[in-house]
Design an enzyme around this catalytic site. Sequence first.
Site: not given
Length: 380
Positions: A124, A131, A241, A243-244, A280, A340
């Site tokens: 799509i 834009a 909606p 798609e999200r 910790q 790390g």
Amino acid sequence: MIPRTVFNEEHEQFRDTVRKFLEKEALPFHAQWEKDGQVDRGLWKKAGEIGFLCPQVPEEYGGLNLDFGYNAVIDEEISRFNLTGIGWGLHSDIAVPYIINYGSEAQKRKYLPQCISGDMVTAIAMTEPGAGSDLQGVRTTAIKNGDHYVLNGSKTFITNGQHANLVIVVAKTNPGEGASGVSLLLVEADSPGFKKGTNLEKVGMKAQDTSELFFDDVKVPAENLLGAEGQGFIYLMQELPQERLSVAIGATANAEAALSWTVDYVRERKAFGKPVSAFQNTQFKLAELAAELAAMRVFVDRCLELHYAHKLDVATAAKAKLLATDFQCKLLDECVQLHGGYGYMWEYPIARAWADARVQRIYAGTNEIMKLIISRELLQ
């Protein structure tokens, strides 16, 4: 751990099949596909043969007529393996539903069987160089001329851009209008004047083919108008909606996988004579991430349940996308830190996931746009 209730036994059996398929047909080859810039086209055909593409398509068009939970299962498993090159979600969750919901009978019969089999890959084309989230501002035009439209313009950042045989193009059929001038056109990739640009080199999602598309006086038959002229913007707003939600589903599953990889790593990795998990700081970081992830999982599952019942509203979907992708990126950043220096090495899944996830906050509407949607509902 909070039990999940959004999937039934059939969904979980299907999940096992998807997982085994991905372990055999995708996972061993994804590193090479990252170098190639796209997945092997044959993967689409294999997926189609098993029924992994567009499972929600009605039976009269060759589909399985399954609920969106099956799409969600596929999205989750792809995300857990971090197989970000596979564009099935864009195809099944985003593009093909436009044809199901707004296509003519002739369009459905022509295109849907090929979308299911994997013979046809869809894309799509919304975003343009000037834009992105502002869909009313698209400059691509499709001017009616007798029995066809003349399409001119360009699109960019188009997922499945290289593989796509059929592209849903967002264009202005009435350039003088704003939202009411937007229409959707089904454009076949072999149309004269339609050219695909090079595969774009991205920071992450390196195995996902993402392209620029160019339209130079492309003649699109009038019967390839998707739905009604001037209704494209409304169709987009109705479909976004889902798609999200798909993005939120993938983000949450990917975060769960990343946390699991990190727990395994800190248990094995030693520093100052003891496992990193014994510190910790490590314990507190993991505890915070696990707690937030549990809350995210419950919310996203509830959104999926609402979607089953056709009750997922625009603002709630925006909240899911905003929260899930922001949290995914936060979690991955923390997990890279706990790895790390190895967390910055491409051979480690956490590094790939960290790079791949950043775009989640940009596509399907930026997270800033999600905030606008949510605030408008609050203040209306």
